[in-house]
Design an enzyme around this catalytic site. Structure first.
Site, mmCIF file in Angstrom:
data_model
loop_
_atom_site.group_PDB
_atom_site.id
_atom_site.type_symbol
_atom_site.label_atom_id
_atom_site.label_comp_id
_atom_site.label_asym_id
_atom_site.label_seq_id
_atom_site.Cartn_x
_atom_site.Cartn_y
_atom_site.Cartn_z
ATOM 1 N N ASP A 1 28.983 46.196 -25.122
ATOM 2 C CA ASP A 1 27.827 47.106 -25.191
ATOM 3 C C ASP A 1 27.772 47.905 -23.886
ATOM 4 O O ASP A 1 26.884 47.690 -23.049
ATOM 5 C CB ASP A 1 26.559 46.257 -25.391
ATOM 6 C CG ASP A 1 25.305 47.113 -25.546
ATOM 7 O OD1 ASP A 1 25.418 48.352 -25.661
ATOM 8 O OD2 ASP A 1 24.200 46.532 -25.546
ATOM 9 N N CYS B 1 0.453 60.191 -24.401
ATOM 10 C CA CYS B 1 1.861 60.026 -24.747
ATOM 11 C C CYS B 1 1.945 59.059 -25.920
ATOM 12 O O CYS B 1 1.358 57.984 -25.873
ATOM 13 C CB CYS B 1 2.659 59.505 -23.552
ATOM 14 S SG CYS B 1 4.384 59.261 -23.979
ATOM 15 N N CYS C 1 7.116 69.039 -22.553
ATOM 16 C CA CYS C 1 7.702 67.772 -22.118
ATOM 17 C C CYS C 1 9.021 67.620 -22.874
ATOM 18 O O CYS C 1 9.095 67.919 -24.052
ATOM 19 C CB CYS C 1 6.738 66.662 -22.494
ATOM 20 S SG CYS C 1 7.477 65.039 -22.606
ATOM 21 N N CYS D 1 25.462 53.381 -27.210
ATOM 22 C CA CYS D 1 24.374 54.366 -27.285
ATOM 23 C C CYS D 1 24.942 55.775 -27.183
ATOM 24 O O CYS D 1 24.200 56.739 -27.035
ATOM 25 C CB CYS D 1 23.349 54.115 -26.177
ATOM 26 S SG CYS D 1 24.054 54.156 -24.536
HETATM 27 C C1 LIG Z 1 23.665 49.428 -22.586
HETATM 28 S S1 LIG Z 1 23.391 48.204 -21.378
HETATM 29 C C2 LIG Z 1 23.630 46.775 -22.348
HETATM 30 C C3 LIG Z 1 22.841 45.586 -21.934
HETATM 31 C C4 LIG Z 1 22.752 44.424 -22.913
HETATM 32 N N1 LIG Z 1 23.889 44.291 -23.766
HETATM 33 C C5 LIG Z 1 21.469 44.487 -23.710
HETATM 34 O O1 LIG Z 1 21.486 44.804 -24.892
HETATM 35 O O2 LIG Z 1 20.393 44.203 -23.122
HETATM 36 C C6 LIG Z 1 24.849 48.325 -20.422
HETATM 37 C C7 LIG Z 1 24.966 47.362 -19.266
HETATM 38 O O3 LIG Z 1 26.227 47.569 -18.632
HETATM 39 C C8 LIG Z 1 26.086 47.370 -17.239
HETATM 40 N N2 LIG Z 1 27.229 48.055 -16.587
HETATM 41 C C9 LIG Z 1 27.372 49.378 -16.356
HETATM 42 N N3 LIG Z 1 28.561 49.630 -15.782
HETATM 43 C C10 LIG Z 1 29.195 48.445 -15.659
HETATM 44 C C11 LIG Z 1 30.459 48.059 -15.132
HETATM 45 N N4 LIG Z 1 31.289 48.954 -14.639
HETATM 46 N N5 LIG Z 1 30.772 46.752 -15.147
HETATM 47 C C12 LIG Z 1 29.918 45.840 -15.662
HETATM 48 N N6 LIG Z 1 28.695 46.149 -16.184
HETATM 49 C C13 LIG Z 1 28.338 47.432 -16.172
HETATM 50 C C14 LIG Z 1 24.725 47.951 -16.939
HETATM 51 O O4 LIG Z 1 24.208 47.417 -15.743
HETATM 52 C C15 LIG Z 1 23.919 47.529 -18.187
HETATM 53 O O5 LIG Z 1 23.273 46.294 -17.986
#
Ligand SMILES: C[S@@+](CC[C@H](N)C(=O)[O-])C[C@H]1O[C@@H](n2cnc3c(N)ncnc32)[C@H](O)[C@@H]1O
Length: 467
Positions: free
Chosen positions: A398, A176, A80, A425
């Protein structure tokens, strides 16, 4: 070493763990990537790929196992793709993660670092995930050993995880260590039920069968969500399975299903139907409640999410007077978490359903100083938007693994907040963006938070101050 025939390299010592958790050795100043090894192993490697600056290969013989190694605890380890670092002690994993972040920020970002705080490890190193997705396949993945043993190898159905890099191969999972009970029990019950009742597991290659995917979400409030995806409707069979599952696990608070007739497994564009209980569960953090629907993003390690958000809020240095923008807000978790330390928080996010959840989460918690907008960041966040909502004193961002679009970075530079808190991340794309911000912003602090023990994944927070 020239091009042409791929060599067998003898007695190679693995030197370190590099980007994305890959173990490497050095051969004639070239990097050699060798999967399933750890620093200190001495192995013979069959090279499979030769490029100008690097080689790839696999172990054909082991001469010495590294003293760093520990015995993996999962029976599926090595097959896995899930927890590849189970063979390294957790403190060593943390060391490698922190080093990779520093390397990326310095090498790709070319930024000067200060106040690099020690990485915050996860108190739980097993059963730390609140969400897992399993795939049904009519063909269980067979290991090399099973194949070489020959004989009558039964290609039984599987319910488990995809083998990395093989879209149609699924490892059958019995245990798991990623999610707390009753995750294993629910998955194994469904598999047994399906076998007993001769329900067809999905044939991924030929796109036929009945059972496709299973998502299990657990939460800090004790609620449990189960989402079963079927390839086509068979009401009688579907209801019989869902009823049996609910009878066996009355603690499921949200039992949902979807008929997904598409070629791929993503459910974001599908109608998810509530069969029993509610269509959402709740997470709780510092007395705040967060509503989570089947399509909502929520950090998968709830305890470490609290540490991540707490450090984000601390580093943002909020006094209660600031206008804060929370970019890529998801379901508004960070926005709502910092709201009582700010004058106003504006959240922007791509997924409209997530923005609806973010608003509900504010209302649910009596928070009245947040505003949320749905749309692509590079389109929504512009000068007119900033003029309308006020100059941000602090921007928290983020983004997804790809990092921020260059237009978004350009708009942030124009908006010129006093402070930026960049949560990521993927420190490689974070470093790329920091490089773009470097002329106007200097790095004041770095805080890494490990959300994913036994994997190379990690979250990193960088605090930037205007120069
Ligand atoms: C890493 S997550 C962070 C979510 C939040 N900050 C949390 O901790 O729960 C990244 C977020 O960015 C959004 N996202 C991705 N591409 C985007 C874009 N081009 N414009 C706006 N949001 C976007 C995704 O849908 C996701 O919810």
């Amino acid at each position: 070493m020239g091009r042409g025939k791929k060599p067998l390299l003898e007695s190679v010592e693995i030197k370190k763990i590099a980007a994305e958790g890959k173990s490497i050795a050095y051969i004639d100043e070239k990097i050699l990537f060798v999967p399933n090894t750890v620093p200190g192993d001495v192995v013979d490697v069959q090279v499979t790929r030769k490029r100008k600056s690097f080689l790839e290969g696999f172990v054909v013989k082991t001469h010495r196992l590294s003293e760093l190694r520990v015995t993996p605890f999962c029976p599926h380890f090595g097959i896995c793709g899930g927890c590849k670092w189970q063979n390294l002690p957790y403190d060593m994993q943390l060391k490698f993660k922190q080093q990779e972040i520093i390397d990326n920020l310095e090498r790709i970002g070319k930024v000067k670092l200060q106040n690099v705080y020690p990485i915050i490890g996860s108190a739980r190193t097993t059963h730390y995930r609140n969400k897992l997705e399993f795939t049904f396949s009519n063909k269980r993945f067979l290991t090399k050993e099973e194949i070489s043993e020959g004989g009558d190898i039964e290609r039984s159905p599987a319910l488990g995880f995809h083998v990395p890099g093989l879209f149609d191969k699924v490892v059958d999972i019995q245990t798991c260590f990623l999610q707390a009970a009753p995750s294993d029990e629910i998955r194994n019950f469904i598999k047994e039920y399906a076998l007993k009742n001769k329900l067809a597991f999905f044939d991924i290659r030929n796109q036929e069968g009945f059972l496709r995917t299973l998502i299990i979400r657990t939460s800090s409030t004790g609620e449990i969500m189960v989402v079963l995806a079927f390839f086509h409707e068979d009401r009688q069979a579907r209801e019989a399975l869902l009823d049996a599952l609910y009878r066996q696990f009355p603690q499921i608070t949200s039992l949902l299903y979807v008929i997904n007739e598409k070629a791929n497994d993503t459910l974001t564009d599908q109608e998810i139907i509530c069969y029993k209980g509610k269509d959402h569960i709740f997470e709780e953090m510092e007395g705040l409640k967060f509503k989570i629907g089947p399509k909502s993003f929520y950090q998968t390690n709830s305890e470490q999410a609290y540490n991540l958000y707490s450090r984000t809020r601390e580093l943002a240095g909020l006094t209660g007077k600031e206008t804060v923008y929370d970019l890529y807000t998801g379901t508004g978790t960070i926005a709502n978490f910092v709201a009582n330390r700010a004058a106003k928080v504006v959240g922007i996010e791509y997924v409209p359903e997530a923005i609806e959840d973010a608003k509900v989460n504010s209302t649910l918690n009596g928070i009245t100083n947040t505003l949320f907008y749905a749309g692509d960041m590079k389109d929504v966040l512009n000068e007119e938007f900033i003029a309308r909502h006020g100059h941000p004193d602090v921007i928290i961002t983020d983004p997804p693994r790809a990092g921020m679009h260059p237009d978004v970075v350009a708009t942030i530079l124009k908006a010129a907040p006093e402070r930026i808190v960049y949560v990521s991340c993927n420190s490689a794309t974070q470093a790329r963006d920091l490089h773009l911000l470097d002329e106007q912003y200097k790095v004041m602090a770095v805080q890494t938070v490990d959300m994913f023990p036994h994997t190379h994944h990690v979250e990193n927070i960088v605090l930037l101050h205007k120069r």
